[in-house]
Scaffold this motif. Structure first.
Motif, PDB file in Angstrom:
ATOM      1  N   ASN A 146      10.828   6.098   2.672  1.00 30.98           N
ATOM      2  CA  ASN A 146       9.816   5.242   2.853  1.00 30.98           C
ATOM      3  C   ASN A 146       9.132   5.045   1.997  1.00 30.98           C
ATOM      4  O   ASN A 146       8.617   5.804   1.112  1.00 30.98           O
ATOM      5  CB  ASN A 146       8.179   4.989   4.127  1.00 30.98           C
ATOM      6  N   VAL A 147       9.742   3.689   1.444  1.00 36.10           N
ATOM      7  CA  VAL A 147       8.700   2.924   0.152  1.00 36.10           C
ATOM      8  C   VAL A 147       7.986   2.247   0.122  1.00 36.10           C
ATOM      9  O   VAL A 147       8.157   1.249   0.499  1.00 36.10           O
ATOM     10  CB  VAL A 147       9.938   2.651  -0.810  1.00 36.10           C
ATOM     11  N   GLU A 148       6.640   2.478  -0.643  1.00 35.32           N
ATOM     12  CA  GLU A 148       5.412   1.465  -0.441  1.00 35.32           C
ATOM     13  C   GLU A 148       5.416   1.522  -1.710  1.00 35.32           C
ATOM     14  O   GLU A 148       4.848   1.840  -2.325  1.00 35.32           O
ATOM     15  CB  GLU A 148       4.900   2.413   0.385  1.00 35.32           C
ATOM     16  N   PHE A 153      -0.148  -8.151  -6.556  1.00 36.46           N
ATOM     17  CA  PHE A 153      -0.526  -9.149  -7.826  1.00 36.46           C
ATOM     18  C   PHE A 153      -1.769  -8.766  -8.288  1.00 36.46           C
ATOM     19  O   PHE A 153      -1.844  -8.765 -10.000  1.00 36.46           O
ATOM     20  CB  PHE A 153      -0.516 -10.507  -7.601  1.00 36.46           C
ATOM     21  N   TRP A 154      -2.977  -8.833  -7.839  1.00 36.92           N
ATOM     22  CA  TRP A 154      -3.992  -9.140  -8.499  1.00 36.92           C
ATOM     23  C   TRP A 154      -4.263  -7.699  -8.739  1.00 36.92           C
ATOM     24  O   TRP A 154      -4.791  -7.577 -10.290  1.00 36.92           O
ATOM     25  CB  TRP A 154      -5.517  -9.601  -7.072  1.00 36.92           C
ATOM     26  N   PRO A 196      -1.164 -10.474   0.400  1.00 35.77           N
ATOM     27  CA  PRO A 196      -0.546  -9.832  -0.478  1.00 35.77           C
ATOM     28  C   PRO A 196       0.615  -9.998  -0.086  1.00 35.77           C
ATOM     29  O   PRO A 196       1.266 -10.826  -0.451  1.00 35.77           O
ATOM     30  CB  PRO A 196      -0.886  -9.132   0.750  1.00 35.77           C
ATOM     31  N   ARG A 197       0.808  -9.931  -2.164  1.00 39.26           N
ATOM     32  CA  ARG A 197       2.045  -9.662  -2.736  1.00 39.26           C
ATOM     33  C   ARG A 197       2.847  -8.427  -3.418  1.00 39.26           C
ATOM     34  O   ARG A 197       2.550  -8.161  -4.642  1.00 39.26           O
ATOM     35  CB  ARG A 197       2.388 -10.445  -4.014  1.00 39.26           C
ATOM     36  N   PRO A 198       3.533  -7.422  -2.402  1.00 43.96           N
ATOM     37  CA  PRO A 198       3.536  -6.096  -2.873  1.00 43.96           C
ATOM     38  C   PRO A 198       5.268  -6.059  -3.699  1.00 43.96           C
ATOM     39  O   PRO A 198       5.352  -5.076  -4.589  1.00 43.96           O
ATOM     40  CB  PRO A 198       4.381  -5.664  -2.012  1.00 43.96           C
TER      41      PRO A 198
END
Length: 215
Positions: A146-148, A153-154, A196-198
């Protein structure tokens, strides 16, 4: 003042992980999470090399992470490594050694940078994407990978802005930048939750385990 956010992010990551049994911390540096880990684990083993730029007073085992580790097979329940793998030229050997020293079903937690400046040069070799990390851990025999993303961005933008402007914050300019640093670090986390901008993350956390039985 300019980088409180990154320390808060790293602390939050460490607090979110589940430690058990014997925990081996590869590249432990000054072992900032030793007490946190020992709150649930039975044993903490800090590992670092003899040329570490950090305080080595908490190093239990001196080892070169580019070579086979001085641990017996299946001797650890949990392996952690915070912001270390990018400094190792042979990541395959590193992952193979982690798998070797973990007991069947053992867990590994690794953090690595993505959008981050070169540091501890010249020993800074890689930046990893989510897909690259999934590929590497699958290739080296881990499961439940699992990669988180650790920021969006902020927070990434604010961290980059703060580290860059810290170079110029001399004399009266410090009074200009300090409020901007504090405001940005306060606003960025809720903005990341709202927008959100992962894909624009500063770093990733990988969670994986060794299979219970050999494949």
């Amino acid at each position: 003042m300019h980088n409180r956010l990154i320390h808060a992010i790293n602390r939050r990551i460490a607090e979110s992980l589940e430690y058990s049994g014997t925990v081996v911390d590869l590249g432990c540096g000054s072992a900032p999470y030793r007490e946190l880990i020992l709150a649930t684990a039975d044993e903490y083993v800090g590992v670092d090399w003899d040329a570490s730029q950090h305080d080595r007073s908490h190093v239990d085992v001196t080892a070169d992470l580019t070579k086979p580790l001085p641990f017996k097979d299946a001797s650890a329940d949990t392996v952690v490594s915070f912001q270390v793998m990018e400094h190792l030229p042979e990541t395959g050997l590193f992952l193979d050694e982690i798998r070797r020293i973990l007991r069947p079903g053992g867990r590994v937690f690794i953090t690595v940078p993505f959008m981050w400046h070169v540091h501890e040069a010249p020993h800074d070799y890689y930046r990893f994407t989510r897909h690259g990390l999934e590929y590497l851990f699958d290739k080296h025999g881990f499961e439940q990978v699992n990669v988180e993303a650790n920021t969006g961005f902020w927070q990434t933008f604010v961290l980059k802005f703060n580290y860059e402007t810290r170079r110029y914050a001399r004399g009266p300019l410090w009074l200009l930048f300090a409020p901007l640093w504090l405001l940005g670090q306060w606003l960025a986390p809720p903005l990341d939750r709202l927008l959100p901008r992962p894909q624009e993350t500063a770093s990733y956390t990988v969670k994986a385990r060794v299979p219970e039985t050999a494949s």
